[in-house]
Design an enzyme around this catalytic site. Structure first.
Site, PDB file in Angstrom:
ATOM      1  N   ASP A  69       2.107  -4.108   1.642  1.00  0.00           N
ATOM      2  CA  ASP A  69       2.938  -2.950   1.334  1.00  0.00           C
ATOM      3  C   ASP A  69       2.154  -1.670   1.626  1.00  0.00           C
ATOM      4  O   ASP A  69       1.116  -1.420   1.011  1.00  0.00           O
ATOM      5  CB  ASP A  69       3.343  -2.964  -0.143  1.00  0.00           C
ATOM      6  CG  ASP A  69       4.208  -1.778  -0.512  1.00  0.00           C
ATOM      7  OD1 ASP A  69       5.421  -1.840  -0.241  1.00  0.00           O
ATOM      8  OD2 ASP A  69       3.668  -0.786  -1.050  1.00  0.00           O
ATOM      9  N   TYR A 111       0.106   7.044   1.734  1.00  0.00           N
ATOM     10  CA  TYR A 111      -1.193   6.522   1.285  1.00  0.00           C
ATOM     11  C   TYR A 111      -2.326   6.957   2.227  1.00  0.00           C
ATOM     12  O   TYR A 111      -3.490   6.765   1.922  1.00  0.00           O
ATOM     13  CB  TYR A 111      -1.165   4.991   1.159  1.00  0.00           C
ATOM     14  CG  TYR A 111      -0.119   4.442   0.203  1.00  0.00           C
ATOM     15  CD1 TYR A 111       0.518   5.269  -0.715  1.00  0.00           C
ATOM     16  CD2 TYR A 111       0.245   3.105   0.221  1.00  0.00           C
ATOM     17  CE1 TYR A 111       1.491   4.777  -1.580  1.00  0.00           C
ATOM     18  CE2 TYR A 111       1.210   2.598  -0.645  1.00  0.00           C
ATOM     19  CZ  TYR A 111       1.827   3.446  -1.536  1.00  0.00           C
ATOM     20  OH  TYR A 111       2.785   2.957  -2.392  1.00  0.00           O
ATOM     21  N   LYS A 153       6.571   3.018   4.364  1.00  0.00           N
ATOM     22  CA  LYS A 153       7.577   3.869   3.706  1.00  0.00           C
ATOM     23  C   LYS A 153       7.630   5.269   4.319  1.00  0.00           C
ATOM     24  O   LYS A 153       6.592   5.840   4.672  1.00  0.00           O
ATOM     25  CB  LYS A 153       7.251   4.015   2.204  1.00  0.00           C
ATOM     26  CG  LYS A 153       6.959   2.705   1.495  1.00  0.00           C
ATOM     27  CD  LYS A 153       6.826   2.880  -0.007  1.00  0.00           C
ATOM     28  CE  LYS A 153       6.228   1.660  -0.663  1.00  0.00           C
ATOM     29  NZ  LYS A 153       4.749   1.593  -0.573  1.00  0.00           N
ATOM     30  N   HIS A 163      10.617   6.190   0.531  1.00  0.00           N
ATOM     31  CA  HIS A 163       9.606   6.090  -0.526  1.00  0.00           C
ATOM     32  C   HIS A 163      10.121   6.570  -1.876  1.00  0.00           C
ATOM     33  O   HIS A 163       9.857   5.943  -2.908  1.00  0.00           O
ATOM     34  CB  HIS A 163       8.365   6.878  -0.109  1.00  0.00           C
ATOM     35  CG  HIS A 163       7.112   6.500  -0.827  1.00  0.00           C
ATOM     36  ND1 HIS A 163       5.877   6.473  -0.222  1.00  0.00           N
ATOM     37  CD2 HIS A 163       6.882   6.130  -2.113  1.00  0.00           C
ATOM     38  CE1 HIS A 163       4.967   6.085  -1.103  1.00  0.00           C
ATOM     39  NE2 HIS A 163       5.551   5.893  -2.253  1.00  0.00           N
TER      40      HIS A 163
HETATM   41  N1  LIG Z   1       6.834   2.919  -4.629  1.00  0.00           N
HETATM   42  C1  LIG Z   1       5.975   3.595  -5.337  1.00  0.00           C
HETATM   43  O1  LIG Z   1       6.207   4.745  -5.709  1.00  0.00           O
HETATM   44  C2  LIG Z   1       4.669   2.958  -5.695  1.00  0.00           C
HETATM   45  C3  LIG Z   1       3.881   3.524  -6.712  1.00  0.00           C
HETATM   46  C4  LIG Z   1       2.673   2.906  -7.010  1.00  0.00           C
HETATM   47  C5  LIG Z   1       2.275   1.768  -6.346  1.00  0.00           C
HETATM   48  N2  LIG Z   1       3.051   1.250  -5.352  1.00  0.00           N
HETATM   49  C6  LIG Z   1       2.648   0.053  -4.599  1.00  0.00           C
HETATM   50  O2  LIG Z   1       2.329  -0.957  -5.521  1.00  0.00           O
HETATM   51  C7  LIG Z   1       1.041  -1.474  -5.220  1.00  0.00           C
HETATM   52  C8  LIG Z   1       0.461  -2.082  -6.435  1.00  0.00           C
HETATM   53  O3  LIG Z   1      -0.165  -1.072  -7.218  1.00  0.00           O
HETATM   54  P1  LIG Z   1      -0.443  -1.276  -8.686  1.00  0.00           P
HETATM   55  O4  LIG Z   1      -1.195  -0.150  -9.211  1.00  0.00           O
HETATM   56  O5  LIG Z   1       0.874  -1.544  -9.260  1.00  0.00           O
HETATM   57  O6  LIG Z   1      -1.362  -2.572  -8.623  1.00  0.00           O
HETATM   58  P2  LIG Z   1      -1.726  -3.485  -9.838  1.00  0.00           P
HETATM   59  O7  LIG Z   1      -2.423  -4.663  -9.250  1.00  0.00           O
HETATM   60  O8  LIG Z   1      -0.544  -3.682 -10.748  1.00  0.00           O
HETATM   61  O9  LIG Z   1      -2.727  -2.594 -10.649  1.00  0.00           O
HETATM   62  C9  LIG Z   1      -3.959  -2.282 -10.112  1.00  0.00           C
HETATM   63  C10 LIG Z   1      -4.898  -2.167 -11.280  1.00  0.00           C
HETATM   64  O10 LIG Z   1      -4.971  -3.446 -11.906  1.00  0.00           O
HETATM   65  C11 LIG Z   1      -6.286  -3.892 -11.926  1.00  0.00           C
HETATM   66  N3  LIG Z   1      -6.308  -5.324 -11.586  1.00  0.00           N
HETATM   67  C12 LIG Z   1      -5.915  -5.925 -10.437  1.00  0.00           C
HETATM   68  N4  LIG Z   1      -6.053  -7.263 -10.523  1.00  0.00           N
HETATM   69  C13 LIG Z   1      -6.564  -7.503 -11.754  1.00  0.00           C
HETATM   70  C14 LIG Z   1      -6.924  -8.670 -12.435  1.00  0.00           C
HETATM   71  N5  LIG Z   1      -6.794  -9.867 -11.862  1.00  0.00           N
HETATM   72  N6  LIG Z   1      -7.401  -8.567 -13.699  1.00  0.00           N
HETATM   73  C15 LIG Z   1      -7.537  -7.364 -14.284  1.00  0.00           C
HETATM   74  N7  LIG Z   1      -7.212  -6.203 -13.686  1.00  0.00           N
HETATM   75  C16 LIG Z   1      -6.720  -6.278 -12.432  1.00  0.00           C
HETATM   76  C17 LIG Z   1      -7.036  -3.083 -10.921  1.00  0.00           C
HETATM   77  O11 LIG Z   1      -8.336  -2.971 -11.385  1.00  0.00           O
HETATM   78  P3  LIG Z   1      -9.563  -2.392 -10.518  1.00  0.00           P
HETATM   79  O12 LIG Z   1      -9.386  -0.912 -10.583  1.00  0.00           O
HETATM   80  O13 LIG Z   1     -10.751  -2.895 -11.242  1.00  0.00           O
HETATM   81  O14 LIG Z   1      -9.426  -2.952  -9.141  1.00  0.00           O
HETATM   82  C18 LIG Z   1      -6.284  -1.766 -10.925  1.00  0.00           C
HETATM   83  O15 LIG Z   1      -6.753  -0.927 -11.976  1.00  0.00           O
HETATM   84  C19 LIG Z   1       0.307  -0.292  -4.619  1.00  0.00           C
HETATM   85  O16 LIG Z   1      -0.834  -0.643  -3.901  1.00  0.00           O
HETATM   86  C20 LIG Z   1       1.397   0.253  -3.754  1.00  0.00           C
HETATM   87  O17 LIG Z   1       1.495  -0.530  -2.572  1.00  0.00           O
HETATM   88  C21 LIG Z   1       4.247   1.817  -5.041  1.00  0.00           C
END
Ligand SMILES: NC(=O)c1ccc[n+]([C@@H]2O[C@H](COP(=O)([O-])OP(=O)(O)OC[C@H]3O[C@@H](n4cnc5c(N)ncnc54)[C@H](OP(=O)(O)O)[C@@H]3O)[C@@H](O)[C@H]2O)c1
Length: 312
Positions: free
Chosen positions: A52, A57, A86, A119
Protein backbone atom coordinates in the site's frame (compact mmCIF):
# COMPACT_ATOMS: atom_id res chain seq x y z
CA UNK A 1 -16.55 -15.27 -0.77
CA UNK A 2 -13.12 -15.10 0.83
CA UNK A 3 -10.46 -17.59 -0.29
CA UNK A 4 -8.62 -19.01 2.70
CA UNK A 5 -6.92 -22.36 2.21
CA UNK A 6 -3.84 -20.85 3.94
CA UNK A 7 -5.14 -18.29 6.45
CA UNK A 8 -2.09 -16.02 6.11
CA UNK A 9 -2.56 -15.89 2.36
CA UNK A 10 -6.31 -15.15 2.45
CA UNK A 11 -7.34 -13.29 -0.71
CA UNK A 12 -10.51 -11.25 -1.15
CA UNK A 13 -12.10 -10.92 -4.60
CA UNK A 14 -12.59 -7.44 -6.04
CA UNK A 15 -15.92 -6.43 -7.56
CA UNK A 16 -14.15 -5.09 -10.62
CA UNK A 17 -11.21 -6.12 -12.78
CA UNK A 18 -11.28 -9.80 -11.85
CA UNK A 19 -8.46 -9.49 -9.31
CA UNK A 20 -8.05 -10.54 -5.69
CA UNK A 21 -6.55 -8.51 -2.87
CA UNK A 22 -4.28 -10.39 -0.44
CA UNK A 23 -5.97 -9.68 2.91
CA UNK A 24 -2.74 -8.97 4.78
CA UNK A 25 -1.09 -5.89 3.33
CA UNK A 26 2.17 -4.07 3.96
CA UNK A 27 1.81 -0.29 4.43
CA UNK A 28 4.69 1.85 3.18
CA UNK A 29 4.16 4.94 5.34
CA UNK A 30 7.75 4.96 6.62
CA UNK A 31 9.55 8.29 7.10
CA UNK A 32 13.12 7.24 6.36
CA UNK A 33 14.18 6.43 2.76
CA UNK A 34 16.72 3.72 3.61
CA UNK A 35 14.32 2.18 6.10
CA UNK A 36 11.56 2.18 3.45
CA UNK A 37 13.75 0.17 1.08
CA UNK A 38 14.85 -2.32 3.76
CA UNK A 39 11.38 -2.81 5.23
CA UNK A 40 9.78 -3.27 1.80
CA UNK A 41 12.40 -5.89 0.83
CA UNK A 42 11.93 -7.67 4.18
CA UNK A 43 8.16 -7.67 3.76
CA UNK A 44 8.38 -9.17 0.28
CA UNK A 45 10.83 -11.81 1.50
CA UNK A 46 8.63 -12.65 4.49
CA UNK A 47 5.76 -13.34 2.06
CA UNK A 48 3.74 -10.10 1.93
CA UNK A 49 2.19 -9.77 -1.52
CA UNK A 50 0.08 -6.63 -1.01
CA UNK A 51 1.81 -3.22 -0.87
CA UNK A 52 0.00 0.00 0.00
CA UNK A 53 1.64 3.22 -1.22
CA UNK A 54 0.70 6.88 -1.71
CA UNK A 55 2.14 9.87 -3.56
CA UNK A 56 1.79 11.73 -0.23
CA UNK A 57 4.21 9.32 1.49
CA UNK A 58 6.92 10.75 -0.77
CA UNK A 59 8.67 7.41 -1.03
CA UNK A 60 7.13 5.70 -4.07
CA UNK A 61 10.55 5.72 -5.74
CA UNK A 62 12.14 3.84 -2.82
CA UNK A 63 9.24 1.36 -2.61
CA UNK A 64 9.45 0.78 -6.37
CA UNK A 65 13.21 0.22 -6.19
CA UNK A 66 12.82 -2.30 -3.37
CA UNK A 67 10.01 -4.10 -5.17
CA UNK A 68 11.92 -4.36 -8.46
CA UNK A 69 15.00 -5.72 -6.68
CA UNK A 70 12.96 -8.08 -4.51
CA UNK A 71 10.91 -9.45 -7.41
CA UNK A 72 14.07 -10.12 -9.43
CA UNK A 73 15.94 -11.70 -6.50
CA UNK A 74 13.01 -13.86 -5.45
CA UNK A 75 11.89 -14.88 -8.95
CA UNK A 76 8.49 -13.34 -8.17
CA UNK A 77 6.30 -12.14 -11.05
CA UNK A 78 4.66 -8.69 -11.09
CA UNK A 79 1.27 -10.44 -11.32
CA UNK A 80 2.00 -12.16 -8.00
CA UNK A 81 1.98 -8.89 -6.07
CA UNK A 82 -0.84 -6.41 -5.52
CA UNK A 83 0.19 -2.75 -5.57
CA UNK A 84 -1.97 0.19 -4.55
CA UNK A 85 -1.19 3.88 -4.57
CA UNK A 86 -3.26 6.95 -3.83
CA UNK A 87 -4.20 10.26 -5.45
CA UNK A 88 -3.37 13.16 -3.16
CA UNK A 89 -5.79 15.96 -2.17
CA UNK A 90 -4.07 18.61 -4.33
CA UNK A 91 -4.74 16.52 -7.47
CA UNK A 92 -8.54 16.18 -7.26
CA UNK A 93 -9.25 18.36 -10.31
CA UNK A 94 -10.15 15.90 -13.11
CA UNK A 95 -7.42 17.19 -15.43
CA UNK A 96 -4.79 16.51 -12.73
CA UNK A 97 -5.82 12.89 -12.06
CA UNK A 98 -4.19 11.13 -15.00
CA UNK A 99 -0.88 13.07 -14.73
CA UNK A 100 -0.75 12.30 -10.98
CA UNK A 101 -1.45 8.64 -11.68
CA UNK A 102 1.25 8.47 -14.37
CA UNK A 103 3.76 10.20 -12.11
CA UNK A 104 3.11 7.64 -9.34
CA UNK A 105 3.41 4.78 -11.78
CA UNK A 106 6.70 6.20 -13.06
CA UNK A 107 8.11 6.60 -9.52
CA UNK A 108 7.06 3.05 -8.66
CA UNK A 109 8.61 1.75 -11.90
CA UNK A 110 5.42 -0.13 -12.80
CA UNK A 111 3.30 -0.21 -15.94
CA UNK A 112 -0.03 -0.84 -14.23
CA UNK A 113 -1.55 -0.57 -10.78
CA UNK A 114 -3.80 -3.11 -9.11
CA UNK A 115 -5.63 -0.36 -7.23
CA UNK A 116 -5.73 3.43 -7.21
CA UNK A 117 -7.46 5.17 -4.30
CA UNK A 118 -8.61 8.74 -3.74
CA UNK A 119 -6.56 9.29 -0.57
CA UNK A 120 -9.11 11.48 1.20
CA UNK A 121 -12.43 13.10 0.20
CA UNK A 122 -10.93 16.59 0.84
CA UNK A 123 -9.82 18.56 -2.22
CA UNK A 124 -6.95 20.95 -1.53
CA UNK A 125 -5.95 23.88 -3.73
CA UNK A 126 -4.75 22.28 -6.98
CA UNK A 127 -1.02 22.34 -7.59
CA UNK A 128 2.27 20.74 -6.71
CA UNK A 129 2.22 21.97 -3.09
CA UNK A 130 0.86 19.00 -1.14
CA UNK A 131 0.09 21.07 1.94
CA UNK A 132 -1.24 24.46 0.69
CA UNK A 133 -1.85 26.96 3.49
CA UNK A 134 -2.86 30.62 3.77
CA UNK A 135 -0.80 33.18 5.72
CA UNK A 136 -2.51 32.09 8.94
CA UNK A 137 -1.57 28.46 8.45
CA UNK A 138 -5.06 27.33 7.44
CA UNK A 139 -5.36 24.65 4.76
CA UNK A 140 -6.55 25.98 1.41
CA UNK A 141 -9.40 23.75 0.28
CA UNK A 142 -10.67 23.65 -3.30
CA UNK A 143 -14.41 24.32 -3.58
CA UNK A 144 -14.27 24.03 -7.37
CA UNK A 145 -14.34 20.26 -7.63
CA UNK A 146 -16.61 17.57 -6.21
CA UNK A 147 -15.66 14.07 -5.16
CA UNK A 148 -17.84 12.77 -8.01
CA UNK A 149 -15.86 14.89 -10.54
CA UNK A 150 -12.68 13.20 -9.27
CA UNK A 151 -14.33 9.78 -9.32
CA UNK A 152 -15.27 10.20 -13.01
CA UNK A 153 -11.59 10.83 -13.80
CA UNK A 154 -10.66 7.72 -11.80
CA UNK A 155 -13.13 5.72 -13.90
CA UNK A 156 -11.35 6.89 -17.06
CA UNK A 157 -8.09 5.42 -15.75
CA UNK A 158 -9.76 2.01 -15.52
CA UNK A 159 -11.19 2.49 -19.03
CA UNK A 160 -7.67 3.13 -20.33
CA UNK A 161 -6.48 -0.14 -18.80
CA UNK A 162 -3.65 1.23 -16.64
CA UNK A 163 -5.34 0.53 -13.35
CA UNK A 164 -7.38 -2.56 -12.53
CA UNK A 165 -9.55 -1.22 -9.73
CA UNK A 166 -10.35 2.08 -8.00
CA UNK A 167 -11.56 3.03 -4.57
CA UNK A 168 -11.70 5.59 -1.79
CA UNK A 169 -9.94 6.15 1.49
CA UNK A 170 -10.83 8.06 4.67
CA UNK A 171 -14.52 8.24 3.78
CA UNK A 172 -17.50 7.58 6.00
CA UNK A 173 -20.70 5.90 4.86
CA UNK A 174 -22.38 9.27 4.11
CA UNK A 175 -19.56 10.19 1.76
CA UNK A 176 -19.34 6.74 0.19
CA UNK A 177 -23.06 6.30 -0.55
CA UNK A 178 -23.56 9.04 -3.18
CA UNK A 179 -20.38 7.97 -4.99
CA UNK A 180 -21.42 4.34 -4.87
CA UNK A 181 -24.86 5.20 -6.25
CA UNK A 182 -23.62 7.48 -9.05
CA UNK A 183 -20.56 5.47 -10.03
CA UNK A 184 -20.38 3.79 -13.43
CA UNK A 185 -17.46 1.76 -12.04
CA UNK A 186 -18.28 1.00 -8.40
CA UNK A 187 -15.61 1.53 -5.73
CA UNK A 188 -13.80 -1.81 -5.30
CA UNK A 189 -12.12 -0.92 -1.99
CA UNK A 190 -12.63 1.46 0.91
CA UNK A 191 -9.59 2.06 3.13
CA UNK A 192 -10.32 3.41 6.61
CA UNK A 193 -8.95 3.24 10.14
CA UNK A 194 -10.30 0.13 11.87
CA UNK A 195 -9.36 -2.00 14.90
CA UNK A 196 -11.27 -3.28 17.95
CA UNK A 197 -11.49 0.29 19.33
CA UNK A 198 -12.98 1.53 16.01
CA UNK A 199 -14.73 -1.43 14.38
CA UNK A 200 -16.72 0.67 11.85
CA UNK A 201 -19.39 -2.03 11.87
CA UNK A 202 -21.98 -0.14 9.84
CA UNK A 203 -19.53 0.65 7.05
CA UNK A 204 -18.27 -2.94 7.10
CA UNK A 205 -21.81 -4.29 6.75
CA UNK A 206 -22.46 -1.99 3.79
CA UNK A 207 -19.20 -3.09 2.15
CA UNK A 208 -20.01 -6.76 2.63
CA UNK A 209 -23.49 -6.32 1.19
CA UNK A 210 -22.12 -4.55 -1.90
CA UNK A 211 -18.98 -6.64 -2.39
CA UNK A 212 -16.66 -3.70 -1.63
CA UNK A 213 -13.40 -4.69 0.09
CA UNK A 214 -13.08 -3.02 3.49
CA UNK A 215 -9.35 -2.37 3.99
CA UNK A 216 -8.38 -1.49 7.57
CA UNK A 217 -5.44 0.76 8.30
CA UNK A 218 -4.09 1.16 11.84
CA UNK A 219 -5.00 -2.49 12.38
CA UNK A 220 -2.62 -2.29 15.38
CA UNK A 221 -3.99 1.11 16.43
CA UNK A 222 -0.96 2.79 14.83
CA UNK A 223 1.10 1.10 17.56
CA UNK A 224 -0.15 3.72 20.06
CA UNK A 225 0.16 2.83 23.72
CA UNK A 226 -2.16 2.62 25.48
CA UNK A 227 -4.09 1.13 22.59
CA UNK A 228 -5.35 -2.20 21.22
CA UNK A 229 -1.84 -3.75 21.39
CA UNK A 230 -1.94 -3.42 25.19
CA UNK A 231 -5.63 -4.12 25.70
CA UNK A 232 -6.09 -6.70 28.48
CA UNK A 233 -8.58 -8.73 26.42
CA UNK A 234 -6.12 -8.93 23.52
CA UNK A 235 -3.18 -9.78 25.81
CA UNK A 236 -5.17 -12.54 27.54
CA UNK A 237 -6.20 -14.10 24.23
CA UNK A 238 -2.61 -13.86 22.95
CA UNK A 239 -1.35 -15.74 26.01
CA UNK A 240 -4.11 -18.33 25.66
CA UNK A 241 -3.54 -19.10 21.96
CA UNK A 242 0.25 -18.73 22.02
CA UNK A 243 0.38 -15.73 19.69
CA UNK A 244 1.50 -12.12 20.15
CA UNK A 245 -1.05 -9.31 20.66
CA UNK A 246 -0.24 -8.02 17.15
CA UNK A 247 -0.98 -11.44 15.66
CA UNK A 248 -4.30 -11.57 17.53
CA UNK A 249 -5.36 -8.14 16.22
CA UNK A 250 -4.40 -9.00 12.66
CA UNK A 251 -6.15 -12.39 12.75
CA UNK A 252 -9.33 -10.74 14.11
CA UNK A 253 -9.28 -8.30 11.20
CA UNK A 254 -9.00 -11.10 8.62
CA UNK A 255 -11.65 -13.23 10.31
CA UNK A 256 -14.23 -10.44 10.31
CA UNK A 257 -13.82 -10.28 6.55
CA UNK A 258 -11.60 -7.24 6.12
CA UNK A 259 -8.25 -6.74 4.48
CA UNK A 260 -5.71 -4.92 6.63
CA UNK A 261 -2.50 -2.91 6.54
CA UNK A 262 0.39 -3.15 8.91
CA UNK A 263 3.84 -1.61 8.81
CA UNK A 264 6.50 -3.91 10.25
CA UNK A 265 9.88 -2.20 9.97
CA UNK A 266 12.16 -5.16 10.63
CA UNK A 267 12.43 -8.63 9.11
CA UNK A 268 11.45 -10.22 12.43
CA UNK A 269 8.31 -8.06 12.70
CA UNK A 270 7.42 -8.80 9.07
CA UNK A 271 7.52 -12.53 9.80
CA UNK A 272 5.58 -12.07 13.03
CA UNK A 273 2.86 -9.97 11.39
CA UNK A 274 2.38 -12.45 8.56
CA UNK A 275 2.49 -15.54 10.75
CA UNK A 276 -1.14 -15.34 11.86
CA UNK A 277 -3.66 -18.11 12.30
CA UNK A 278 -7.41 -18.22 12.82
CA UNK A 279 -8.68 -17.51 16.34
CA UNK A 280 -11.36 -19.62 18.04
CA UNK A 281 -14.92 -18.24 17.95
CA UNK A 282 -14.97 -17.38 21.66
CA UNK A 283 -11.88 -15.21 21.23
CA UNK A 284 -13.54 -13.34 18.35
CA UNK A 285 -16.63 -12.79 20.51
CA UNK A 286 -14.53 -11.43 23.36
CA UNK A 287 -12.81 -8.97 21.03
CA UNK A 288 -16.15 -7.91 19.56
CA UNK A 289 -17.37 -7.14 23.09
CA UNK A 290 -14.52 -4.70 23.85
CA UNK A 291 -16.23 -1.43 24.77
CA UNK A 292 -13.34 1.05 24.40
CA UNK A 293 -13.81 3.41 21.45
CA UNK A 294 -10.92 5.46 20.10
CA UNK A 295 -9.88 6.94 16.77
CA UNK A 296 -6.12 7.40 16.46
CA UNK A 297 -5.94 9.27 13.16
CA UNK A 298 -7.82 12.56 12.58
CA UNK A 299 -7.23 12.62 8.81
CA UNK A 300 -10.92 11.85 8.16
CA UNK A 301 -11.92 15.18 9.69
CA UNK A 302 -9.70 17.55 7.70
CA UNK A 303 -7.75 15.65 5.04
CA UNK A 304 -4.55 16.60 6.87
CA UNK A 305 -2.53 13.43 7.41
CA UNK A 306 -1.42 12.41 10.86
CA UNK A 307 1.89 10.77 10.00
CA UNK A 308 3.87 11.89 6.97
CA UNK A 309 7.54 11.50 6.09
CA UNK A 310 9.22 14.92 5.89
CA UNK A 311 12.07 16.28 3.84
CA UNK A 312 11.84 14.28 0.62
N1 LIG B 1 -5.50 6.08 4.24
C1 LIG B 1 -4.92 6.73 5.20
O1 LIG B 1 -5.22 7.89 5.47
C2 LIG B 1 -3.85 6.05 5.99
C3 LIG B 1 -3.44 6.60 7.22
C4 LIG B 1 -2.43 5.95 7.92
C5 LIG B 1 -1.87 4.79 7.43
N2 LIG B 1 -2.27 4.28 6.23
C6 LIG B 1 -1.68 3.06 5.67
O2 LIG B 1 -1.74 2.06 6.64
C7 LIG B 1 -0.45 1.49 6.81
C8 LIG B 1 -0.35 0.88 8.15
O3 LIG B 1 0.00 1.87 9.10
P1 LIG B 1 -0.26 1.68 10.57
O4 LIG B 1 0.31 2.78 11.33
O5 LIG B 1 -1.70 1.46 10.65
O6 LIG B 1 0.58 0.35 10.83
P2 LIG B 1 0.46 -0.56 12.10
O7 LIG B 1 1.28 -1.77 11.79
O8 LIG B 1 -0.97 -0.70 12.54
O9 LIG B 1 1.15 0.30 13.21
C9 LIG B 1 2.50 0.57 13.13
C10 LIG B 1 2.98 0.66 14.55
O10 LIG B 1 2.78 -0.61 15.16
C11 LIG B 1 3.99 -1.10 15.64
N3 LIG B 1 4.08 -2.54 15.33
C12 LIG B 1 4.09 -3.14 14.11
N4 LIG B 1 4.14 -4.48 14.24
C13 LIG B 1 4.18 -4.72 15.57
C14 LIG B 1 4.24 -5.89 16.34
N5 LIG B 1 4.27 -7.09 15.75
N6 LIG B 1 4.25 -5.79 17.69
C15 LIG B 1 4.22 -4.59 18.29
N7 LIG B 1 4.16 -3.42 17.61
C16 LIG B 1 4.13 -3.50 16.27
C17 LIG B 1 5.08 -0.33 14.96
O11 LIG B 1 6.14 -0.26 15.85
P3 LIG B 1 7.61 0.26 15.46
O12 LIG B 1 7.48 1.75 15.46
O13 LIG B 1 8.45 -0.27 16.56
O14 LIG B 1 7.94 -0.31 14.12
C18 LIG B 1 4.42 1.01 14.70
O15 LIG B 1 4.52 1.84 15.85
C19 LIG B 1 0.49 2.64 6.50
O16 LIG B 1 1.80 2.24 6.22
C20 LIG B 1 -0.21 3.21 5.31
O17 LIG B 1 0.08 2.42 4.17
C21 LIG B 1 -3.27 4.89 5.52
Amino acid sequence: MIESSDFRMTRIPLNHGGGHMPAVGFGTLIPDAAETIGATRDALEAGFRHFDCAERYRNEREVGEALQAGLAAGGIAREDIFVTTKLWNSNHRPERVEPAFEASLDRLGLNYLDLYLIHTPFAFQPGDEQDPRDQNGNVLYDQGVTLLDTWRAMESLVDHGRCRAIGLSDVNLNELLPIYESARIKPAVVQVEAHPYLPETELLEFCKEKGVVFLAFAALGHGMRPGPLEDPVISAIAARVGKTPAQVLLAWAVQRGTALLTTPRTAARAQENLNISALPEDALDEINRIKTRQRFNEVVKTGIPGFIPQGR
